[in-house]
Design a protein around this motif. Structure first.
Motif, PDB file in Angstrom:
ATOM      1  N   ARG A  12     -10.546  19.193 -80.674  1.00 50.48           N
ATOM      2  CA  ARG A  12     -10.300  17.961 -79.934  1.00 50.48           C
ATOM      3  C   ARG A  12      -9.638  18.307 -78.599  1.00 50.48           C
ATOM      4  O   ARG A  12      -8.692  19.097 -78.537  1.00 50.48           O
ATOM      5  CB  ARG A  12      -9.386  17.042 -80.733  1.00 50.48           C
ATOM      6  CG  ARG A  12      -9.064  15.730 -80.019  1.00 50.48           C
ATOM      7  CD  ARG A  12      -8.369  14.771 -80.956  1.00 50.48           C
ATOM      8  NE  ARG A  12      -8.026  13.525 -80.306  1.00 50.48           N
ATOM      9  CZ  ARG A  12      -7.584  12.444 -80.945  1.00 50.48           C
ATOM     10  NH1 ARG A  12      -7.432  12.470 -82.255  1.00 50.48           N
ATOM     11  NH2 ARG A  12      -7.294  11.343 -80.282  1.00 50.48           N
ATOM     12  N   LYS A  24      -7.301  17.244 -75.780  1.00 53.93           N
ATOM     13  CA  LYS A  24      -6.242  16.299 -75.420  1.00 53.93           C
ATOM     14  C   LYS A  24      -5.792  16.633 -74.007  1.00 53.93           C
ATOM     15  O   LYS A  24      -5.109  17.633 -73.772  1.00 53.93           O
ATOM     16  CB  LYS A  24      -5.068  16.387 -76.388  1.00 53.93           C
ATOM     17  CG  LYS A  24      -3.961  15.375 -76.067  1.00 53.93           C
ATOM     18  CD  LYS A  24      -2.848  15.382 -77.105  1.00 53.93           C
ATOM     19  CE  LYS A  24      -1.787  14.336 -76.758  1.00 53.93           C
ATOM     20  NZ  LYS A  24      -0.708  14.280 -77.784  1.00 53.93           N
ATOM     21  N   ARG A  48      -3.883   5.280 -71.750  1.00 51.05           N
ATOM     22  CA  ARG A  48      -4.588   6.388 -72.406  1.00 51.05           C
ATOM     23  C   ARG A  48      -6.002   5.932 -72.745  1.00 51.05           C
ATOM     24  O   ARG A  48      -6.303   4.731 -72.699  1.00 51.05           O
ATOM     25  CB  ARG A  48      -3.893   6.844 -73.688  1.00 51.05           C
ATOM     26  CG  ARG A  48      -3.827   5.772 -74.776  1.00 51.05           C
ATOM     27  CD  ARG A  48      -3.245   6.294 -76.077  1.00 51.05           C
ATOM     28  NE  ARG A  48      -4.058   7.335 -76.685  1.00 51.05           N
ATOM     29  CZ  ARG A  48      -5.095   7.117 -77.491  1.00 51.05           C
ATOM     30  NH1 ARG A  48      -5.500   5.870 -77.758  1.00 51.05           N
ATOM     31  NH2 ARG A  48      -5.758   8.119 -78.030  1.00 51.05           N
ATOM     32  N   TYR A  83      -9.513   7.312 -75.539  1.00 48.25           N
ATOM     33  CA  TYR A  83     -10.103   8.315 -76.430  1.00 48.25           C
ATOM     34  C   TYR A  83     -11.582   8.024 -76.565  1.00 48.25           C
ATOM     35  O   TYR A  83     -11.983   6.897 -76.879  1.00 48.25           O
ATOM     36  CB  TYR A  83      -9.456   8.296 -77.815  1.00 48.25           C
ATOM     37  CG  TYR A  83     -10.135   9.199 -78.814  1.00 48.25           C
ATOM     38  CD1 TYR A  83     -10.135  10.583 -78.642  1.00 48.25           C
ATOM     39  CD2 TYR A  83     -10.817   8.675 -79.915  1.00 48.25           C
ATOM     40  CE1 TYR A  83     -10.776  11.422 -79.549  1.00 48.25           C
ATOM     41  CE2 TYR A  83     -11.459   9.503 -80.832  1.00 48.25           C
ATOM     42  CZ  TYR A  83     -11.439  10.879 -80.640  1.00 48.25           C
ATOM     43  OH  TYR A  83     -12.077  11.707 -81.528  1.00 48.25           O
ATOM     44  N   ASP A 133     -15.051  13.556 -78.630  1.00 44.58           N
ATOM     45  CA  ASP A 133     -13.736  13.967 -79.145  1.00 44.58           C
ATOM     46  C   ASP A 133     -12.827  14.404 -77.993  1.00 44.58           C
ATOM     47  O   ASP A 133     -12.236  15.485 -77.997  1.00 44.58           O
ATOM     48  CB  ASP A 133     -13.892  15.097 -80.170  1.00 44.58           C
ATOM     49  CG  ASP A 133     -12.656  15.247 -81.049  1.00 44.58           C
ATOM     50  OD1 ASP A 133     -11.822  14.310 -81.088  1.00 44.58           O
ATOM     51  OD2 ASP A 133     -12.514  16.306 -81.692  1.00 44.58           O
ATOM     52  N   GLU A 140      -9.767  13.033 -75.289  1.00 42.09           N
ATOM     53  CA  GLU A 140      -8.707  12.057 -75.046  1.00 42.09           C
ATOM     54  C   GLU A 140      -7.979  12.386 -73.738  1.00 42.09           C
ATOM     55  O   GLU A 140      -7.720  13.547 -73.439  1.00 42.09           O
ATOM     56  CB  GLU A 140      -7.692  12.097 -76.186  1.00 42.09           C
ATOM     57  CG  GLU A 140      -6.442  11.262 -75.952  1.00 42.09           C
ATOM     58  CD  GLU A 140      -5.348  11.492 -76.998  1.00 42.09           C
ATOM     59  OE1 GLU A 140      -4.376  10.727 -76.992  1.00 42.09           O
ATOM     60  OE2 GLU A 140      -5.488  12.441 -77.796  1.00 42.09           O
ATOM     61  N   ALA A 155      -4.438  11.530 -72.710  1.00 39.36           N
ATOM     62  CA  ALA A 155      -3.252  10.975 -73.366  1.00 39.36           C
ATOM     63  C   ALA A 155      -2.295  10.300 -72.400  1.00 39.36           C
ATOM     64  O   ALA A 155      -1.512   9.425 -72.793  1.00 39.36           O
ATOM     65  CB  ALA A 155      -2.521  12.078 -74.133  1.00 39.36           C
ATOM     66  N   HIS A 197       3.903  14.869 -74.283  1.00 37.06           N
ATOM     67  CA  HIS A 197       2.655  15.420 -74.827  1.00 37.06           C
ATOM     68  C   HIS A 197       2.617  16.937 -74.670  1.00 37.06           C
ATOM     69  O   HIS A 197       1.749  17.499 -73.987  1.00 37.06           O
ATOM     70  CB  HIS A 197       1.455  14.790 -74.119  1.00 37.06           C
ATOM     71  CG  HIS A 197       1.377  13.308 -74.259  1.00 37.06           C
ATOM     72  ND1 HIS A 197       0.969  12.683 -75.418  1.00 37.06           N
ATOM     73  CD2 HIS A 197       1.694  12.312 -73.372  1.00 37.06           C
ATOM     74  CE1 HIS A 197       1.010  11.372 -75.249  1.00 37.06           C
ATOM     75  NE2 HIS A 197       1.455  11.121 -74.019  1.00 37.06           N
ATOM     76  N   ASP A 220       1.668  18.943 -76.778  1.00 38.78           N
ATOM     77  CA  ASP A 220       0.533  19.500 -77.531  1.00 38.78           C
ATOM     78  C   ASP A 220      -0.784  19.379 -76.763  1.00 38.78           C
ATOM     79  O   ASP A 220      -1.850  19.658 -77.321  1.00 38.78           O
ATOM     80  CB  ASP A 220       0.407  18.808 -78.888  1.00 38.78           C
ATOM     81  CG  ASP A 220       0.199  17.301 -78.763  1.00 38.78           C
ATOM     82  OD1 ASP A 220       0.552  16.727 -77.708  1.00 38.78           O
ATOM     83  OD2 ASP A 220      -0.294  16.690 -79.738  1.00 38.78           O
ATOM     84  N   ALA A 221      -0.745  18.983 -75.497  1.00 42.07           N
ATOM     85  CA  ALA A 221      -1.967  18.882 -74.694  1.00 42.07           C
ATOM     86  C   ALA A 221      -2.594  20.264 -74.515  1.00 42.07           C
ATOM     87  O   ALA A 221      -1.909  21.295 -74.554  1.00 42.07           O
ATOM     88  CB  ALA A 221      -1.657  18.273 -73.340  1.00 42.07           C
TER      89      ALA A 221
END
Length: 361
Positions: free
Chosen positions: A160, A162, A220, A222, A227, A229, A231, A254, A256-257
């Motif tokens: 995914r 992000k 945001r 998605y 898949d 995004e 964010a 974020h 975890d991008a």
């Protein structure tokens, strides 16, 4: 020998000599010719892109023997409008404008045109109701598309994406084309890899506009099919300092991008500093949709930034003056709506073709 019979003596000879000199271009003032004067209204001089843009335009104008004057609006629409008033009062022959607000500058453009002064937009589009002759700029939409196509292929199809979106300023239509084009290209690549089908760019771009509105309304979006995004979006004022601050803010929420989409490379360089500060280098792929400063190309060579589209201000600035010449010297009035430079993406695979350490761009 009688007077008037030999070239260079007598009234006939003097007139003939003057005519030859005028035709040869040695006596434009005697011929009643007015020296061409162009005025340039620049969005800002806050980063090297805009400085090089003006510098290249000025050099091209000087090659033609023209007078060239510019105004730095400092990203202030009121100053741009004041610039129009100043150039109208000075009766320049043509105005070129790199606008801050495509609609906010419209009244200045149309007033100049009413006064008989043609206007060319440069580097950024303007409101369709603004009566510019044409707009000279890089192909921002296609720069986004090719950048997104490449970026989408760098991720496993089951991963995914992000992303964080680094934008310059609200209301900048060409910057919006950059990010929407990037989403379009990325989704096209991902859908091809996931489903084995080729969705036309035109169709996906319309979907990207829907996603743009979702980003405005909800902060945001998605896209399930690809898949993918976005964010969060932050605005970095097209500068390295602004980019660093905006990225710091986004990483707090974020961390975890895995992708940054930056609308220009000074903001991407600022974002890189923030990524390093957070120890996330290697996790987040940094992509600049446009500009291509030499310092950015070095970062691509070093693996710190993944890609950058070429929006070379030297090319755009010179092309803008060449377009002005088509109007003022060649007499053209029916110009295309846009005059675009080619869309070139620079990555580690081809950066050596464009990297010149002796040049800023």
């Amino acid at each position: 020998m009688q007077n008037g019979k030999v070239f260079g003596t007598g009234r006939v000879g003097i007139v003939a000599l003057i005519c030859v000199l005028v035709l040869a271009g040695f006596c434009p003032a005697f011929a009643g010719e007015k020296k061409v004067t162009v005025g340039w209204i620049n969005a800002t001089m806050s980063n090297s892109f805009y400085k090089v843009l003006v510098d290249s335009a000025q050099k091209e104008a000087e090659k033609l023997g023209w007078d060239f004057t510019y105004i730095d609006s400092g990203f202030d629409t009121a100053k741009e409008l004041a610039g129009f008033e100043d150039f109208i009062a000075k009766e320049v022959d043509l105005i070129l404008v790199d606008c801050v607000d495509p609609s906010g500058v419209m009244s200045g453009i149309n007033r100049a045109v009413r006064e008989g002064i043609p206007v060319i937009a440069v580097d950024n589009g303007v409101n369709p109701a603004a009566k510019v002759l044409t707009t000279v700029l890089s192909n921002n939409l296609n720069l986004g598309v090719v950048g997104g196509q490449w970026a989408g292929a760098q991720f496993d199809k089951n991963t995914r994406i992000k992303a964080l979106a680094m934008s310059g300023q609200k209301g900048n239509t060409e910057a919006q084309k950059r990010r929407n084009g990037f989403w379009t290209g990325l989704m096209q690549t991902r859908i091809r890899e996931k489903e084995g089908v080729e969705v036309p760019v035109e169709e996906l771009y319309q979907h990207a506009l829907v996603l743009e509105q979702q980003l405005v309304d909800r902060g945001r979006f998605y896209d399930e099919r690809s898949d993918f995004e976005v964010a969060m979006q932050a605005f970095g004022d097209f500068s390295e300092t602004g980019g660093m601050k905006a990225m710091e803010d986004m990483l707090v929420a974020h961390s975890d991008a895995n992708l940054l989409i930056s609308e220009n490379d000074p903001m991407a360089q600022g974002a890189l500093r923030a990524v390093k500060n957070h120890g996330l280098q290697g996790q987040i792929m940094l992509c600049a949709v446009a500009d291509g400063m030499t310092s950015t190309l070095k970062l691509i060579k070093d693996g710190d930034i993944a890609s950058c589209g070429q929006n070379n201000p030297r090319v755009v600035g010179a092309l803008a003056i060449q377009t002005a010449k088509r109007v003022l010297v060649d007499g053209e009035q029916d110009l295309p709506e846009k005059i675009l430079t080619p869309a070139i993406l620079m990555t580690k695979d081809n950066v050596d073709e464009y990297y010149d350490p002796t040049s800023e761009f």
